[in-house]
Design a protein around this motif. Structure first.
Motif, short mmCIF file in Angstrom:
data_model
loop_
_atom_site.label_atom_id
_atom_site.label_comp_id
_atom_site.label_asym_id
_atom_site.label_seq_id
_atom_site.Cartn_x
_atom_site.Cartn_y
_atom_site.Cartn_z
N LEU A 4 8.80 10.80 -12.09
CA LEU A 4 10.16 10.80 -12.62
C LEU A 4 10.70 9.38 -12.56
CD1 LEU A 4 12.09 13.13 -13.49
CD2 LEU A 4 13.07 13.01 -11.21
N LYS A 5 10.90 8.77 -13.72
CA LYS A 5 11.35 7.38 -13.76
C LYS A 5 12.85 7.34 -13.96
CE LYS A 5 8.84 5.07 -16.73
NZ LYS A 5 7.77 4.07 -16.89
N VAL A 6 13.53 6.57 -13.13
CA VAL A 6 14.98 6.48 -13.24
C VAL A 6 15.36 5.01 -13.38
CG1 VAL A 6 17.16 7.16 -12.24
CG2 VAL A 6 15.11 8.43 -11.67
N PRO A 7 15.74 4.56 -14.58
CA PRO A 7 16.17 3.17 -14.72
C PRO A 7 17.55 2.95 -14.13
CG PRO A 7 16.18 4.30 -16.85
CD PRO A 7 15.75 5.31 -15.83
N ILE A 8 17.73 1.82 -13.47
CA ILE A 8 19.06 1.49 -12.95
C ILE A 8 19.36 0.03 -13.30
CG2 ILE A 8 19.18 3.19 -11.11
CD1 ILE A 8 18.16 1.24 -9.18
N PRO A 9 20.64 -0.28 -13.62
CA PRO A 9 20.97 -1.65 -14.06
C PRO A 9 20.83 -2.65 -12.92
CG PRO A 9 22.94 -0.32 -13.86
CD PRO A 9 21.80 0.61 -13.65
N LYS A 10 20.53 -3.91 -13.29
CA LYS A 10 20.31 -4.93 -12.27
C LYS A 10 21.59 -5.33 -11.55
CE LYS A 10 15.99 -6.93 -12.84
NZ LYS A 10 15.10 -8.06 -12.91
N ASP A 11 22.74 -5.23 -12.24
CA ASP A 11 23.97 -5.67 -11.59
C ASP A 11 24.55 -4.59 -10.68
OD1 ASP A 11 24.46 -4.03 -13.65
OD2 ASP A 11 26.04 -5.22 -14.60
N ASP A 12 24.01 -3.39 -10.73
CA ASP A 12 24.51 -2.32 -9.85
C ASP A 12 23.32 -1.50 -9.34
OD1 ASP A 12 25.94 -0.33 -8.55
OD2 ASP A 12 26.26 0.81 -10.40
N PRO A 13 22.48 -2.09 -8.48
CA PRO A 13 21.26 -1.37 -8.08
C PRO A 13 21.55 -0.31 -7.03
CG PRO A 13 21.32 -3.52 -7.02
CD PRO A 13 22.59 -3.40 -7.82
N ALA A 14 22.08 0.82 -7.47
CA ALA A 14 22.38 1.90 -6.53
C ALA A 14 21.98 3.22 -7.14
CB ALA A 14 23.88 1.90 -6.20
N ILE A 15 21.59 4.15 -6.29
CA ILE A 15 21.13 5.46 -6.76
C ILE A 15 21.33 6.45 -5.62
CG2 ILE A 15 18.73 5.13 -6.00
CD1 ILE A 15 17.92 6.40 -8.70
N ASP A 16 21.47 7.74 -5.96
CA ASP A 16 21.66 8.74 -4.91
C ASP A 16 20.37 8.94 -4.12
OD1 ASP A 16 24.33 9.40 -5.33
OD2 ASP A 16 23.80 10.63 -7.05
N SER A 17 20.54 9.16 -2.83
CA SER A 17 19.37 9.42 -1.99
C SER A 17 18.93 10.87 -2.16
CB SER A 17 19.74 9.16 -0.53
OG SER A 17 18.76 9.72 0.30
N VAL A 18 17.62 11.10 -2.17
CA VAL A 18 17.11 12.48 -2.28
C VAL A 18 16.61 13.00 -0.93
CG1 VAL A 18 16.51 12.27 -4.72
CG2 VAL A 18 14.80 11.74 -3.00
N THR A 19 17.01 12.33 0.16
CA THR A 19 16.52 12.76 1.47
C THR A 19 16.94 14.19 1.80
OG1 THR A 19 18.40 11.54 2.32
CG2 THR A 19 16.25 10.58 2.68
N ALA A 20 18.08 14.65 1.21
CA ALA A 20 18.51 16.01 1.51
C ALA A 20 17.59 17.03 0.85
CB ALA A 20 19.95 16.21 1.04
N ILE A 21 16.87 16.62 -0.18
CA ILE A 21 15.99 17.54 -0.90
C ILE A 21 14.57 17.47 -0.35
CG2 ILE A 21 15.10 18.17 -3.17
CD1 ILE A 21 17.65 16.79 -4.30
N TRP A 22 14.03 16.25 -0.29
CA TRP A 22 12.71 16.05 0.34
C TRP A 22 12.93 15.10 1.52
CZ3 TRP A 22 12.96 15.25 -5.10
CH2 TRP A 22 12.32 16.21 -5.87
N LYS A 23 12.64 15.57 2.72
CA LYS A 23 12.81 14.68 3.87
C LYS A 23 11.83 13.52 3.81
CE LYS A 23 14.53 18.10 7.11
NZ LYS A 23 14.00 19.11 8.03
N ALA A 24 10.73 13.71 3.08
CA ALA A 24 9.73 12.65 2.96
C ALA A 24 10.33 11.39 2.34
CB ALA A 24 8.57 13.14 2.10
N ALA A 25 11.45 11.52 1.64
CA ALA A 25 12.03 10.37 0.93
C ALA A 25 12.54 9.30 1.90
CB ALA A 25 13.16 10.84 0.04
N ASP A 26 12.81 9.69 3.14
CA ASP A 26 13.48 8.81 4.10
C ASP A 26 12.83 7.41 4.13
OD1 ASP A 26 14.61 7.55 6.23
OD2 ASP A 26 14.47 9.25 7.61
#
Lengths: 398, 156
Positions: free
Chosen positions: B78-100
């Motif tokens: 799953l590819k999620v592009p994010i802009p360079k001037d605002d490099p932020a995205i929601d954490s998925v740790t609540a869904i997969w703990k492996a994301a931590d």
């Protein structure tokens, strides 16, 4: 097969006294540590941390309240270095990731590049690869069992025994590619050199010697009361948590999840051989150890079949040395001795070096379970749990 | 109907593109503002978060979530592009703990901020490290960490 005797001794292991320290008041000191608690740093230089792992442990008496693994002491920026090398120059770098299973690292990288290029690999090369990968798995698990005995206070005995057999496998590797640890043996489209003339006989000799030795080591460890008390019911991981927290390899299969990338996401020619996925029963340290032991037996089975049916023919497809793969990206997965080893490789189609190479290291993900597994255990159990995750720091820190 | 078609039907305005690379390899690009919804939906099948990789392209960062389904034996990236001037995205740790740890590593190396991550700190590099070295514009040779010169002494 796990010795039935060990079950008898389980009762003894379960009956161990609860020697937790009494709890103290819960007043919080200005530094953030509650009264009666202390912070202990284990490592980064410590014989039971398998390399340069630092464990920051919050203790109450001898009881572990929480543990924070601190990693990165061996970080070399592999992924960044790879961006500045030709595709073929990255192969020797991969040797230095998981230094106990360099063949597997070679494999996942050449597989990624081959997927980008769409190369057909000669049949003989596929067989040689499987033989090498499975011998590597045996060598790696032998080291794991030996180190584990070392962790659990069996002194050097277990390690001396298992390393004796591991040396024989390293001798085989040396005869094939000249190196004992960093092989640099796999190439895009096959392997670097053909097997030496007497390889089959030598390999069969080693396997014939290994089989009774593995039984012997299992008898030494699985029937040892100290070993059982230190591993049974310690660090129990249930299958749901194992999957959700990203455990793979012997850690996941130790929890009873029957999955193996070699079968579920089959690569090379594993589907041609007759073998089984090994699983553990209880998800504790002992189950993870039992998976190592039984996986070695399955690997011997695979190597024997591969040696019997090894075809003649070319061992390397014609692939140019200086590569410029078409633009695109692949996610290459294999089952390394430690679990699911993957590489996400991106080529921009214009350069002779990878645009991005990301490694999914199984030991990194398995180690991230440590804070979950080591809650409310004793310090000695913490060491047992860390050892059962089989961390290798070349791969964790990259 | 394949997983990719289902995903497209379920989130028609959030899915940018889908691609079937080969058997067992699915790719999809989605918008970042619907990421959590999409991940919660995908979690039903894709129970194993294999890896999160950050990529620095000329015009954007990309965070790639590699998801494996133990039941369907398929890998969805799953590819999620994010802009360079605002490099932020929601954490998925609540869904997969492996994301931590994967999210911590991506933050460490690329400076992508994972919002609502329980402990977003550096993981492989030291706490006082400056910059994010896997970005393409990171000047290795000028960095005091790699030039062989320490900031205080001038040279070692």
């Amino acid at each position: 097969m796990i010795q039935e005797d060990s079950d008898r001794k389980l009762a003894l292991a379960r009956a161990r006294p609860n020697c937790f320290a009494p709890t103290f008041g819960s007043a919080i000191f200005p530094c953030g540590i509650a009264e009666g608690r202390m912070i202990l740093n284990i490592g980064p230089q410590h014989p039971s941390t398998h390399g340069v792992l630092r464990l920051q442990v919050e203790l109450e008496g001898e009881r572990v309240i929480s543990v924070t693994p601190i990693i990165g002491y061996l970080h070399r920026g592999f992924e960044k270095i790879a961006e500045n090398r030709n595709y073929i120059q990255v192969i020797p770098l991969t040797d230095r990731l998981d230094y106990l299973s360099s063949m597997a690292n070679n494999m996942v990288y050449v597989k990624a590049v081959e997927e980008l290029l769409g190369v057909q690999i000669p049949e003989r090369a596929e067989y040689i690869r499987v033989i090498m990968l499975e011998l590597q798995r045996i060598a790696s698990h032998l080291a794991a069992v030996g180190f584990y005995g070392n962790d659990l206070g069996l002194a050097f005995t277990a390690m001396m025994y298992t390393f004796r057999e591991r040396e024989l496998i390293l001798d085989l590797f040396e005869s094939v590619c000249g190196a004992r640890l960093t092989y640099n043996y796999l190439r895009f489209g096959g392997v670097r050199e053909d097997l030496p003339g007497n390889f089959k006989e030598k390999a069969r000799e080693v396997l014939a010697r290994l089989k009774p030795k593995i039984d012997e080591y299992e008898r030494f460890l699985s029937e040892d009361e100290i070993f059982l008390m230190r591993t049974k019911d310690i660090g129990v991981l249930n299958p749901e948590d194992a999957i959700n927290m990203g455990a793979t390899g012997p850690v996941l299969r130790g929890s009873g999840v029957k999955t193996d990338t070699r079968i579920t996401d089959s690569y090379t020619i594993y589907d041609k051989f007759d073998w089984e996925i090994v699983t553990g029963k209880d998800g504790d340290c002992f189950s993870r150890y039992a998976v190592w032991i039984n996986e070695m037996r399955q690997s011997i089975k695979i190597v024997e079949q591969a040696l019997d049916t090894l075809p003649e023919g070319p061992y390397l497809a014609k692939v140019p040395k200086l590569l410029k793969p078409p633009a695109g990206e692949v996610y290459s997965r294999i089952e390394s001795p430690r679990g699911e080893l993957c590489m996400h490789l991106i080529s921009d189609g214009a350069a002779t070096n990878p645009y991005r190479l990301k490694i999914r290291s199984p030991a990194f993900c398995n180690l991230s379970l440590l804070p979950h597994l080591a809650k409310n255990v004793l310090i000695a159990d913490l060491i047992a749990i860390t050892g059962s995750l089989d961390p290798v720091f070349g791969e964790i820190d990259r | 109907m394949t997983e990719l078609d289902e995903l497209k039907n379920k989130f028609p305005d959030a899915v940018i593109e889908v691609k079937l690379q080969r058997e067992r390899r699915l790719w999809a690009a989605v918008k970042r503002d619907r990421l959590l919804e999409i991940c919660k939906y995908l979690k039903q099948d894709f129970d194993h978060l294999s890896c999160i990789s950050g990529v620095d392209y000329a015009d954007r960062f990309e965070v790639v979530y590699h998801l494996w389904s133990y039941s369907k034996k398929k890998l969805l990236s799953l590819k999620v592009p994010i802009p360079k001037d605002d490099p932020a995205i929601d954490s998925v740790t609540a869904i997969w703990k492996a994301a931590d740890w994967h999210e911590r590593e991506t933050y460490d190396m690329f400076g992508v901020v994972f919002e609502k991550h329980p402990n977003l700190t550096r993981i492989l590099l030291p706490e006082d490290f400056e910059g994010h070295p896997f970005r393409k514009d990171y000047k290795l040779k000028e960095s005091p960490w790699f030039s062989g010169k320490s900031p205080e002494e001038g040279s070692l």
